[in-house]
Design a protein around this motif. Structure first.
Motif, PDB file in Angstrom:
ATOM      1  N   GLU A   5      -0.618  -6.341   5.391  1.00  0.00           N
ATOM      2  CA  GLU A   5      -0.158  -5.351   6.368  1.00  0.00           C
ATOM      3  C   GLU A   5      -0.294  -3.936   5.809  1.00  0.00           C
ATOM      4  O   GLU A   5      -0.103  -3.696   4.622  1.00  0.00           O
ATOM      5  CB  GLU A   5       1.295  -5.626   6.760  1.00  0.00           C
ATOM      6  CG  GLU A   5       1.487  -6.920   7.542  1.00  0.00           C
ATOM      7  CD  GLU A   5       0.728  -6.919   8.854  1.00  0.00           C
ATOM      8  OE1 GLU A   5       0.673  -5.842   9.502  1.00  0.00           O
ATOM      9  OE2 GLU A   5       0.184  -7.972   9.233  1.00  0.00           O
ATOM     10  N   ILE A   6      -0.585  -2.996   6.707  1.00  0.00           N
ATOM     11  CA  ILE A   6      -0.730  -1.605   6.322  1.00  0.00           C
ATOM     12  C   ILE A   6       0.264  -0.773   7.141  1.00  0.00           C
ATOM     13  O   ILE A   6       0.320  -0.892   8.364  1.00  0.00           O
ATOM     14  CB  ILE A   6      -2.183  -1.120   6.536  1.00  0.00           C
ATOM     15  CG1 ILE A   6      -2.334   0.342   6.133  1.00  0.00           C
ATOM     16  CG2 ILE A   6      -2.661  -1.360   7.941  1.00  0.00           C
ATOM     17  CD1 ILE A   6      -3.777   0.803   6.111  1.00  0.00           C
ATOM     18  N   LEU A  59       0.821  -1.203   0.000  1.00  0.00           N
ATOM     19  CA  LEU A  59       0.000   0.000   0.000  1.00  0.00           C
ATOM     20  C   LEU A  59       0.861   1.261   0.000  1.00  0.00           C
ATOM     21  O   LEU A  59       0.530   2.255  -0.664  1.00  0.00           O
ATOM     22  CB  LEU A  59      -0.927  -0.010   1.219  1.00  0.00           C
ATOM     23  CG  LEU A  59      -2.061   1.016   1.228  1.00  0.00           C
ATOM     24  CD1 LEU A  59      -2.964   0.831   0.017  1.00  0.00           C
ATOM     25  CD2 LEU A  59      -2.870   0.910   2.511  1.00  0.00           C
ATOM     26  N   GLU A  60       1.973   1.222   0.719  1.00  0.00           N
ATOM     27  CA  GLU A  60       2.856   2.396   0.768  1.00  0.00           C
ATOM     28  C   GLU A  60       3.439   2.679  -0.613  1.00  0.00           C
ATOM     29  O   GLU A  60       3.485   3.831  -1.070  1.00  0.00           O
ATOM     30  CB  GLU A  60       3.974   2.149   1.774  1.00  0.00           C
ATOM     31  CG  GLU A  60       4.914   3.339   1.938  1.00  0.00           C
ATOM     32  CD  GLU A  60       6.002   3.093   2.965  1.00  0.00           C
ATOM     33  OE1 GLU A  60       6.728   4.042   3.295  1.00  0.00           O
ATOM     34  OE2 GLU A  60       6.114   1.936   3.440  1.00  0.00           O
ATOM     35  N   MET A  61       3.850   1.645  -1.316  1.00  0.00           N
ATOM     36  CA  MET A  61       4.430   1.817  -2.648  1.00  0.00           C
ATOM     37  C   MET A  61       3.365   2.275  -3.652  1.00  0.00           C
ATOM     38  O   MET A  61       3.658   3.077  -4.552  1.00  0.00           O
ATOM     39  CB  MET A  61       5.047   0.496  -3.111  1.00  0.00           C
ATOM     40  CG  MET A  61       5.884   0.613  -4.363  1.00  0.00           C
ATOM     41  SD  MET A  61       6.776  -0.918  -4.695  1.00  0.00           S
ATOM     42  CE  MET A  61       7.661  -0.446  -6.184  1.00  0.00           C
ATOM     43  N   CYS A  90       1.844   6.816   4.951  1.00  0.00           N
ATOM     44  CA  CYS A  90       1.861   6.700   3.488  1.00  0.00           C
ATOM     45  C   CYS A  90       1.742   8.093   2.889  1.00  0.00           C
ATOM     46  O   CYS A  90       1.301   9.048   3.547  1.00  0.00           O
ATOM     47  CB  CYS A  90       0.701   5.840   2.987  1.00  0.00           C
ATOM     48  SG  CYS A  90       0.680   4.150   3.606  1.00  0.00           S
ATOM     49  N   GLU A  91       2.153   8.203   1.641  1.00  0.00           N
ATOM     50  CA  GLU A  91       2.015   9.458   0.910  1.00  0.00           C
ATOM     51  C   GLU A  91       1.008   9.259  -0.217  1.00  0.00           C
ATOM     52  O   GLU A  91       1.073   8.273  -0.954  1.00  0.00           O
ATOM     53  CB  GLU A  91       3.359   9.900   0.326  1.00  0.00           C
ATOM     54  CG  GLU A  91       4.405  10.249   1.378  1.00  0.00           C
ATOM     55  CD  GLU A  91       5.706  10.715   0.751  1.00  0.00           C
ATOM     56  OE1 GLU A  91       5.875  11.941   0.594  1.00  0.00           O
ATOM     57  OE2 GLU A  91       6.523   9.840   0.391  1.00  0.00           O
ATOM     58  N   TRP A  92       0.106  10.233  -0.334  1.00  0.00           N
ATOM     59  CA  TRP A  92      -0.942  10.158  -1.338  1.00  0.00           C
ATOM     60  C   TRP A  92      -1.071  11.513  -2.044  1.00  0.00           C
ATOM     61  O   TRP A  92      -0.673  12.543  -1.495  1.00  0.00           O
ATOM     62  CB  TRP A  92      -2.296   9.804  -0.702  1.00  0.00           C
ATOM     63  CG  TRP A  92      -2.316   8.483  -0.002  1.00  0.00           C
ATOM     64  CD1 TRP A  92      -2.122   8.252   1.326  1.00  0.00           C
ATOM     65  CD2 TRP A  92      -2.547   7.202  -0.602  1.00  0.00           C
ATOM     66  NE1 TRP A  92      -2.210   6.915   1.608  1.00  0.00           N
ATOM     67  CE2 TRP A  92      -2.480   6.237   0.438  1.00  0.00           C
ATOM     68  CE3 TRP A  92      -2.814   6.765  -1.891  1.00  0.00           C
ATOM     69  CZ2 TRP A  92      -2.670   4.880   0.215  1.00  0.00           C
ATOM     70  CZ3 TRP A  92      -3.007   5.414  -2.129  1.00  0.00           C
ATOM     71  CH2 TRP A  92      -2.932   4.489  -1.088  1.00  0.00           C
ATOM     72  N   PRO A  93      -1.669  11.537  -3.236  1.00  0.00           N
ATOM     73  CA  PRO A  93      -1.975  12.830  -3.869  1.00  0.00           C
ATOM     74  C   PRO A  93      -2.870  13.668  -2.953  1.00  0.00           C
ATOM     75  O   PRO A  93      -3.830  13.153  -2.369  1.00  0.00           O
ATOM     76  CB  PRO A  93      -2.703  12.436  -5.157  1.00  0.00           C
ATOM     77  CG  PRO A  93      -2.249  11.036  -5.440  1.00  0.00           C
ATOM     78  CD  PRO A  93      -2.030  10.400  -4.110  1.00  0.00           C
TER      79      PRO A  93
END
Length: 753
Positions: free
Chosen positions: A396-397, A371-373, A401-404
């Motif tokens: 796993e989460i 999910l992070e990638m 994380c980085e998102w738009p």
């Protein structure tokens, strides 16, 4: 077979003809899937208000000319999948209101010299053709000017007279199943200005020379082209792309369930010169046998810059080349669901400069696992608003994380995430995390308006403070058993709460709250007004109104428990009573009694062992064993008697012994006394003998009255004994010695008879 709306369903009832009694009240008549062969003039004469007539999948081979003359209000006629070898214009001459006509799947080869449809001025849907349909003539479609859909099954269509379809000025959707490129080209030539959506099926574009015949398509003003079950090759794709590129009004191209033979190594590079109107491209279930050898599609880069919506679903896409992504400058919607994209390939596909205008991205049902990638790969998409990454296996989460920053809608349903962390972007307005087995929700999402938590393991409502702006919440199929007024009212902006299919405890306090709240917001708990909480009959998602439940209904679990206990006690009492009064034994006796009654004949003569079976009470055994047996068995010649004490087989069930002994004896001798009528076993022996007496119509029973018995004194359960004593002569044992010799003489005569 008619309901209150006058819809009569007589389908699949084995009819050989249209049934009589069809009245003017019927509006829909379904006679499909029968064996009707002929439609007569009088069959439908009274059905003047019929709106729909379904006759598909029969064996209709002939129709009288005026069979439909009274159906002026008919709007739908289905004659598909029958055996009609020709079509008569007279059939449709009076169908002024007809809108839908199905004629496919018959055996006609052509439509005739003239138009069968010239009087159908309101026709909007026409489906015709069959595997034998081979010819279309110029006048076949005269009288039709406008069709919403025209469907021609022309897999064997080999002759098409130019101009045949020109009378039709406008066709919104044209579906044609065809194999001949020549015929297809001629049809397209007649439809250049009339068809809005052209759908081609089951044709093979495999020979490059044939593509010259299709250049006429370049002048078509169709806005949408669909190819279904079509074959293309590396040699014909460039020609088809050029044709589509030059269509002046084309907006959407669709390919569904098609095959492509090749690896994308096309001979020429297609330049993006000329008019470009295509904005939507849809590819579903495209079969490329050597998809793993497919090229980067650099030959069509020039055609991609104006596309705004692209769908490539279920096509084994494992990579979108970066250079291709960078040419999708206008792309706003991209659906790559049900493919093979992994974390690394997504990073390459969504490279810097790729998909710069993308707003909606669907990556569901792929092979993403990090999910992070995933978030990092999409970080540069500055216009991205909606992201669907459901049905991937993230497991796993991470915590961060980085998102738009523009992301507002995120679908993480069915992704196997065990818990929620701050990896979820705080900018979201809509979040779907259904089907993840989550046990709690505590994220801080200040802008969230819609939250979907269906199919998790939550036992309480999420706290309102972290999500103060939620308007809609779905928490269906979790493990909630209640929630308080305070919990609900803390969601100040809530308009809809769907909490159906949970384990709510039906408390009066909870019902009172639901009843009060139903006037303010829509609360769904899974049960309608007339049912108790968690009722198996409850309508899922029914809105709760005025709920009025009695105390008994409110404690349904307790009531069910009490009923179960009561049923158990009743069963226990029945078992105890049955044990005390030998119920099992009586059941076995009844079964043996029924078996004995069903025996049609006596045992064969060779199996007869005794002259008589003696039935007597144990209290009369002294007279039977010491007087009667000695007299009869010592007579000359001696009689063979069967006594239960002496001749029954040890270990065998007593009822079976009785039945066998009676069957193996010529006669049954009953020694009647007051003790006899009090004996239950004597009654059974009498019953079994009675079957022989009446079933075989013989004199198998001999009655010896040991002591006087009044028939009225005989218990009612000895009804057969009463009947025998009223219909048969019996012997009385005399107390005087001088008369006893005559008694023995008569008894011996009876035994010998």
């Amino acid at each position: 077979s008619c309901d209150t709306t006058q819809l009569c369903n007589c389908s699949s009832t084995g009819l050989d003809f249209i049934p009589p009694g069809i009245t003017g009240q019927i509006t829909v008549l379904n006679l499909a899937h029968n064996r009707i062969k002929h439609i007569r003039s009088q069959d439908l004469q009274q059905a003047v208000n019929l709106r729909a007539l379904l006759l598909q999948s029969n064996k209709i081979s002939s129709i009288d000319e005026d069979s439909f003359c009274s159906l002026g209000k008919l709007e739908l006629l289905d004659l598909s999948n029958n055996s009609l070898a020709h079509l008569s214009p007279a059939w449709f001459g009076h169908l002024y209101s007809l809108q839908h006509l199905h004629l496919q799947g018959n055996s006609y080869r052509e439509l005739g010299e003239s138009s069968p449809f010239s009087s159908l001025r309101n026709l909007s849907f026409l489906h015709l053709g069959n595997p034998r349909f081979s010819t279309i003539r110029q006048r076949n479609f005269e009288g039709i000017e406008l069709l919403d859909k025209l469907w021609i099954d022309g897999s064997s269509l080999s002759q098409y007279e130019p101009g045949s379809l020109k009378p039709i000025k406008k066709i919104n959707h044209m579906i044609i199943i065809i194999t001949s490129i020549n015929v297809f080209s001629a049809i397209v030539r007649d439809l250049l200005h009339s068809v809005t959506w052209l759908e081609v099926r089951e044709v093979a574009f495999s020979i490059p020379a044939e593509m010259q015949l299709l250049r006429v398509m370049s002048f078509s003003f169709a806005k949408k082209i669909s190819f279904k079950q079509v074959l293309l090759t590396d040699a014909t794709v460039p020609g088809m792309v050029i044709i589509l590129k030059h269509m002046p009004a084309l907006v959407e191209v669709e390919m569904i369930d098609c095959r492509l033979l090749g690896t994308g190594r096309w001979e020429i590079e297609i330049q993006a010169n000329g008019s470009q109107t295509v904005r939507v491209l849809t590819i579903e279930k495209l079969s490329i046998e050597e998809f793993y050898l497919f090229t980067d599609l650099h030959a069509v880069k020039g055609l991609l810059s104006l596309l705004t919506k692209v769908t490539v679903r279920n096509t084994k896409v494992f990579l979108v080349p970066c250079s291709l992504s960078q040419h999708l400058l206008s792309l706003e919607y991209l659906d790559l669901s049900a493919n093979l994209l992994g974390d690394q390939s997504l990073e390459h596909s969504a490279c810097q400069g790729g998909w710069p205008s993308l707003q909606t991205l669907n990556l569901s049902q792929n092979s993403l696992s990090d999910l992070e990638m995933t978030g990092k790969s999409l970080l540069h998409l500055r216009e991205l608003v909606l992201l669907d990454i459901s049905q991937n296996n993230f497991g796993e989460i991470p915590d961060v994380c980085e998102w738009p920053k523009t992301l507002k809608y995120l679908n993480l349903s069915s992704t196997q995430i065990p818990k929620l962390t701050t990896c979820i972007p705080p900018t979201l307005e809509v979040l779907d995390i259904s089907a993840n087995n989550l046990k709690e929700f505590g994220l801080q999402l200040p802008f969230l308006k819609e939250l979907y938590l269906t199919k998790n393991q939550l036992k309480t409502l999420p706290a309102a403070a972290p999500i103060p702006n939620v308007v809609v919440m779905s928490i269906r199929q979790n493990k909630l058993n209640s929630f308080s007024r305070e919990e609900f009212e803390s969601f100040q902006k809530m308009e809809l709460l769907d909490a159906s299919d949970n384990n709510f405890i039906c408390s009066c306090e909870f019902l009172s709250f639901i009843h009060h709240q139903a006037g303010i917001a829509q609360v769904l708990v899974g049960w309608p007004d007339e049912y108790v909480c968690d009722s198996p009959l409850a309508v899922r998602g029914a809105r709760v109104g005025a709920v009025h439940l009695s105390l008994m209904e409110c404690h349904r679990s307790l009531v069910v428990s009490l009923i179960c206990i009561l049923v158990f006690l009743v069963i226990l009492v029945l078992v105890a009573v049955g044990y005390k009064y030998h119920a099992v034994w009586y059941l076995r006796m009844t079964w043996a009694w029924l078996q004995a009654k069903r025996k049609p004949k006596r045992a064969p003569t060779k199996d007869i062992c005794y002259d008589a079976f003696v039935s007597y009470s144990e209290n009369d055994s002294d007279w039977v064993e010491n007087i009667m047996v000695r007299e009869l068995e010592q007579a000359c010649p001696p009689f063979r008697l069967c006594l239960h004490k002496r001749d029954f087989v040890p270990g065998k069930w007593i009822v079976d012994n009785i039945i066998d002994s009676i069957e193996k004896s010529h006669k049954t001798l009953f020694v009647l006394s007051e003790h006899f009528v009090q004996s239950e076993w004597c009654k059974y022996e009498l019953d079994f003998s009675h079957f022989r007496l009446f079933d075989e119509n013989n004199d198998a029973a001999i009655l010896v009255l040991l002591e006087p018995i009044q028939s009225k004194a005989i218990p009612k359960r000895f009804c057969k004994l009463r009947k025998i004593m009223n219909t048969k002569t019996y012997l009385e044992w005399p107390l005087e010695e001088e008369q006893q010799q005559m008694f023995w003489f008569n008894l011996k005569i009876a035994l010998k008879s």
